[in-house]
Motif scaffolding. Structure first.
Motif, PDB file in Angstrom:
ATOM      1  N   THR A 801       0.934  -1.341   0.009  1.00 40.85           N
ATOM      2  CA  THR A 801       0.045   0.016   0.046  1.00 40.85           C
ATOM      3  C   THR A 801       0.970   1.265  -0.001  1.00 40.85           C
ATOM      4  N   VAL A 802       0.818   1.970  -0.998  1.00 43.06           N
ATOM      5  CA  VAL A 802       1.515   3.350  -1.244  1.00 43.06           C
ATOM      6  C   VAL A 802       0.922   4.551  -1.349  1.00 43.06           C
ATOM      7  N   SER A 803       0.944   5.538  -0.790  1.00 45.37           N
ATOM      8  CA  SER A 803       0.486   6.658  -1.009  1.00 45.37           C
ATOM      9  C   SER A 803       1.370   7.903  -1.302  1.00 45.37           C
ATOM     10  N   ASP A 804       0.978   8.768  -2.336  1.00 41.71           N
ATOM     11  CA  ASP A 804       1.612   9.924  -2.918  1.00 41.71           C
ATOM     12  C   ASP A 804       1.361  11.291  -1.988  1.00 41.71           C
ATOM     13  N   GLY A 805       0.550  10.885  -0.747  1.00 40.63           N
ATOM     14  CA  GLY A 805      -0.406  11.995   0.064  1.00 40.63           C
ATOM     15  C   GLY A 805      -1.694  12.677  -0.533  1.00 40.63           C
ATOM     16  N   GLN A 806      -1.808  11.997  -1.690  1.00 36.60           N
ATOM     17  CA  GLN A 806      -3.312  12.164  -2.200  1.00 36.60           C
ATOM     18  C   GLN A 806      -3.955  10.956  -2.243  1.00 36.60           C
ATOM     19  N   LYS A 807      -3.703  10.219  -3.287  1.00 38.65           N
ATOM     20  CA  LYS A 807      -4.241   8.911  -3.649  1.00 38.65           C
ATOM     21  C   LYS A 807      -3.358   7.870  -2.844  1.00 38.65           C
ATOM     22  N   VAL A 808      -4.233   6.805  -2.587  1.00 41.58           N
ATOM     23  CA  VAL A 808      -3.458   5.644  -2.446  1.00 41.58           C
ATOM     24  C   VAL A 808      -3.772   4.286  -3.411  1.00 41.58           C
ATOM     25  N   PHE A 809      -2.492   3.660  -3.450  1.00 46.62           N
ATOM     26  CA  PHE A 809      -2.317   2.620  -4.373  1.00 46.62           C
ATOM     27  C   PHE A 809      -2.022   1.242  -3.726  1.00 46.62           C
ATOM     28  N   HIS A 810      -2.689   0.236  -4.293  1.00 46.69           N
ATOM     29  CA  HIS A 810      -2.530  -0.979  -3.767  1.00 46.69           C
ATOM     30  C   HIS A 810      -2.035  -1.922  -4.901  1.00 46.69           C
ATOM     31  N   ASP A 811      -1.206  -2.971  -4.708  1.00 44.08           N
ATOM     32  CA  ASP A 811      -0.606  -3.910  -5.524  1.00 44.08           C
ATOM     33  C   ASP A 811      -0.033  -4.995  -4.753  1.00 44.08           C
ATOM     34  N   LYS A 812       0.268  -6.208  -5.587  1.00 40.75           N
ATOM     35  CA  LYS A 812       0.852  -7.285  -4.933  1.00 40.75           C
ATOM     36  C   LYS A 812       2.255  -7.615  -5.347  1.00 40.75           C
ATOM     37  N   PHE A 813       3.258  -8.059  -4.669  1.00 42.29           N
ATOM     38  CA  PHE A 813       4.467  -8.583  -5.271  1.00 42.29           C
ATOM     39  C   PHE A 813       4.744  -9.886  -4.583  1.00 42.29           C
ATOM     40  N   VAL A 814       5.793 -10.412  -5.165  1.00 37.97           N
ATOM     41  CA  VAL A 814       6.300 -11.756  -4.608  1.00 37.97           C
ATOM     42  C   VAL A 814       7.690 -11.886  -4.433  1.00 37.97           C
ATOM     43  N   LYS A 815       7.963 -12.305  -3.285  1.00 38.59           N
ATOM     44  CA  LYS A 815       9.393 -12.583  -2.791  1.00 38.59           C
ATOM     45  C   LYS A 815       9.720 -14.013  -2.777  1.00 38.59           C
ATOM     46  N   HIS A 816      10.933 -13.736  -3.572  1.00 42.63           N
ATOM     47  CA  HIS A 816      11.482 -15.512  -3.665  1.00 42.63           C
ATOM     48  C   HIS A 816      13.134 -15.395  -3.464  1.00 42.63           C
TER      49      HIS A 816
END
Length: 816
Positions: A801-816
């Protein structure tokens, strides 16, 4: 706030002493019926043949019951009757339901020569509403006082209480609110509720308003401000703003006072001495009745007392000469003015003037204003008193904007009348130009945009109306949206031709300020009710002009054309039986619809609260024709990817789910104008239908429901030469599409071993980062300079979950 008063609520015949067996009147022949946006009649005119007799309130009551279809619990009680110079008798009725007053609901019977010409007003349908409170009046008052939040109230000031008792000659008089049980519409839900009504007068900070508290839930459902911010001898007085003027004064022991009794019950002007107590105020006194600049143009600005006294006398003279009205209440009411008022005694200066429901109050200004006693300000504030005694327009949203607009109209009219009479030179169409420290004016009636007001209904600078009007949002834009009525008045008085910002050509031939004023006051006094909207003002002003000058007169034509110029037309109702689903964007903090253009529909705007009902705006298209629609997004900063869908209900069945009714579907991250071409199917049904434009941050958004970010706007499309449906979806043209990836959060490499790089749309700075695992547990992960250090994470799937101070963005990632 729009209050809709529907057809079940008006008159209990027994309340007027009419026998239940009274013979029904023959049904009159209706010549014209104007419906409000919810289908209720706001004006019914009767044909010359078949008009019904009018002998008094009982006849009017029976006619209303017949025309409005009232039930046994619906009551309508006569309040006052007026007869005008045209020979009309206007019998006004107030609405009650099971004996409880319905706030802002009223209807009027207009008769002449012993027959009814028309009926008009607003009323409420209330079948089944409980009138039993579950909250005590004491508990409701506690809630109201908590809502106001003042530090001191007028009833807590012993001197103020004593002064009220003396003024009213009533030893029981008090400022302490008593509470009245009424029915009123909840501003937030737009539903009628049983409520306690309190008149709460606060001393610190200054405010006075009717506060309505739900008698069941204890919620404050409406605030209607009473204080509306504006913001025997003959004396010679060197005023601050209008030169040396001859003023009527009172001879008294020790000199002369600013009091006179040749106009109504009198005009009196007092000195608050930079305090907030009316009872502690004193007279201004002059020994020889020659109030010179040497004496009064001092550091305390005592010369402005002459302006307040002059303004009150001039305003009284205007209403008497032009409208044959004796003071603001048409009963000679005393006009009392208090200058050098400061809400904080001895403070830095009070930047306001207001009518508090009984007296005029003027501050000395501070950083923005000089003392606020200019002639047009006096006319404006006393104009609020006139409104309170006529239409009594609720001080919120459109009705509140017209309350303010009418006061500007009367301020300008008083100023012009007085200048013409005395040979003064002032700027008629600027409001408050004399009191501005930095020059300019508060508002321009001839060019509202100059000071940030709209010249077009819901056009540029239009302030969003709200279900929660408060001082923080200017009660739903009352001081901003008044520009539309101001400009309409300027146009009918002076005239102008051109094309408005919606692309509509207009031509108005000016009729002069005298006729413009007569029409406007008749609209306010005879036809308007507390909840009147701009659409109703159009209806009522045209009727007022018709009454005064005739239906085909130059005056009526000018009034009609001026409404076209400011973008107010008759409301277009949806097809019979069509009820469209609701839709709304949740937040407009970052993006909104700022342009829609199709044919004669051309609207630019800011954020409209997630949904804009523009069905009063329409354009006509022919079946089989090719059309181009343009639209664009407004962004607070970053231009995010937005998904656009445009629907037309071609078969007029009240939905957008039929084949071909989705005419645009695409996405773009541009703030520029997007265009799309489409062909109206030859089988589309002739008549008015709905055009719906949706801008959403989610591609899955459909034609109904709610979504997180963005807006929806609805308009009316009039189809000619068609019949029933089939069209191919159109696609966006103009700005290239397919750039959603560039406008989304980018992660790489993904899967990641040690480091994960983050790139926000437009390479915006990352304000915050959170990582959660598949269980939803928050994980502490180092982040710096666009890189997330994932080396310490266990292998697996994570949500970012990442915000630029306005909108919030959600994404998924894989650690391997």
């Amino acid at each position: 706030m729009r209050k809709h008063y529907s057809a079940k609520s008006l008159l209990l015949l027994s309340a007027l002493g009419i026998a239940a067996t009274a013979q029904a009147q023959d049904a009159p022949h209706v010549q014209n019926k104007v419906l409000g946006p919810h289908g209720q009649p706001e004006l019914i005119q009767f044909a010359a043949a078949g008009k019904v007799a009018y002998r008094g309130p009982a006849d009017g009551a029976q006619l209303l019951r017949q025309q409005l279809g009232l039930g046994p619990d619906d009551q309508l009680r006569p309040t006052r009757v007026e007869t005008d110079a045209l020979g009309f008798t206007h019998q006004k009725f107030a609405q009650y339901y099971k004996g409880i007053r319905v706030e802002h609901a009223a209807y009027t019977v207009h008769a002449r020569g012993g027959v009814v010409e028309s009926i008009s007003g607003d009323y409420e349908q209330l079948g089944g509403l409980s009138i039993t409170p579950t909250l005590s009046v004491a508990a409701a008052l506690d809630g109201a006082l908590g809502y106001v939040g003042a530090t001191k109230y007028m009833w807590q000031d012993a001197a103020a209480e004593a002064g009220l008792k003396a003024d009213l000659r009533d030893p029981a008089a008090t400022y302490r609110p008593q509470g009245e049980l009424v029915i009123v519409r909840d501003a937030a839900t737009d539903q009628p509720v049983l409520a306690y009504k309190f008149n709460i007068y606060a001393q610190q900070p200054v405010s006075r308003a009717y506060i309505y508290v739900d008698a069941r839930s204890g919620k404050v459902v409406l605030q209607d401000n009473i204080i509306k911010h504006a913001t025997g001898a003959t004396a010679t007085f060197a005023t601050a703003y209008s030169g040396s003027r001859a003023l009527a004064t009172e001879t008294a022991t020790g000199g002369y006072h600013l009091r006179e009794y040749t106009r109504g019950l009198g005009i009196e002007t007092y000195n608050c001495k930079k305090g907030n107590s009316y009872t502690a105020a004193t007279d201004f006194t002059d020994a020889d009745n020659n109030w010179t600049a040497t004496e009064y143009n001092n550091a305390a600005f005592d010369n402005v007392a002459g302006d307040a006294h002059f303004g009150a006398q001039s305003t009284y003279d205007y209403w008497k000469a032009v409208h044959a009205r004796s003071s603001y209440d048409n009963a000679g009411a005393k006009i009392k003015s208090y200058v050098h008022f400061d809400d904080v005694p001895g403070g830095a200066g009070y930047e306001n003037a207001y009518w508090n429901g009984s007296v005029m109050t003027y501050g000395d200004g501070a950083t923005t204003f000089k003392p606020l006693t200019a002639l047009d300000v006096c006319g404006h504030e006393i104009g609020h008193a006139v409104c309170e005694n006529t239409a009594n327009l609720t001080y919120a949203n459109e009705s509140g904007a017209m309350n303010e607009g009418l006061s500007d109209i009367w301020g300008a009219s008083v100023e012009k009348f007085t200048c013409d009479k005395l040979g003064l030179t002032k700027s008629t169409w600027d409001i408050g130009e004399d009191i501005m420290k930095a020059g300019g004016a508060l508002r321009s009636m001839s060019n509202p945009n100059l000071y940030g007001q709209p010249a077009l209904y819901k056009g540029k600078y239009w302030a969003a109306t709200t279900t929660s009007p408060s001082n923080a949002n200017d009660q739903g834009g009352v001081h901003t949206n008044s520009g539309v009525l101001n400009y309409w008045y300027y146009l009918i008085a002076v005239g102008k031709s051109g094309t408005n910002e919606a692309g509509t050509a207009y031509s108005v031939v000016g009729i002069g300020l005298a006729d413009a004023a007569k029409i406007t006051f008749r609209m306010e006094d005879v036809y308007m009710t507390a909840s009147s909207t701009y659409a109703q003002a159009r209806t009522y002003s045209i009727q007022a002009a018709t009454d005064l000058f005739g239906a085909s007169s130059a005056q009526t034509v000018a009034v009609t054309n001026a409404w076209t110029a400011v973008g107010v037309g008759t409301t277009t109702t949806p097809p019979a039986g069509a009820t469209y689903c609701t839709i709304k964007g949740g937040s407009q903090a970052y993006e909104w619809v700022d342009l829609v253009k199709l044919g004669t529909i051309s609207r630019t705007s800011g954020a409209d609260g997630g949904y804009y009902n523009g069905t009063a705006l329409s354009t006509t298209v022919a079946a089989g024709s090719s059309q181009t629609i343009s639209f664009s997004a407004g962004f607070a900063s970053t231009a995010y990817t937005e998904y656009w869908k445009v629907y037309i209900d071609y078969n007029q069945d009240g939905d957008f789910t039929d084949t071909g009714e989705l005419i645009v579907s695409g996405s773009s991250s541009s703030a520029g104008t997007l265009t799309s071409t489409f062909t109206v199917p030859t089988t589309a049904k002739t008549g008015s239908t709905r055009l719906r434009i949706i801008m959403s941050d989610a591609s899955a958004t459909t034609s109904c429901g709610s979504y997180s970010y963005g807006e929806t706007e609805d308009y009316t499309l009039k189809i000619s030469g068609g019949a029933a449906i089939a069209a191919e979806p159109a696609t966006l043209t103009g700005t290239p599409l397919g750039n959603e990836v560039a406008q989304a959060l980018q992660l790489y490499p993904n899967p990641a071993t040690d480091a994960l790089r983050l790139v926000l749309p437009g390479r915006a700075t990352v304000a915050s980062v959170q990582v959660t695992d598949v269980r939803g547990a928050l994980r502490a992960v180092p982040y710096a300079e666009g890189v997330l250090d994932v080396s310490g994470l266990a292998n697996g799937l994570y949500t970012l979950t990442v915000s630029d101070g306005q909108k919030v963005f959600h994404d998924k990632f894989v650690k391997h």
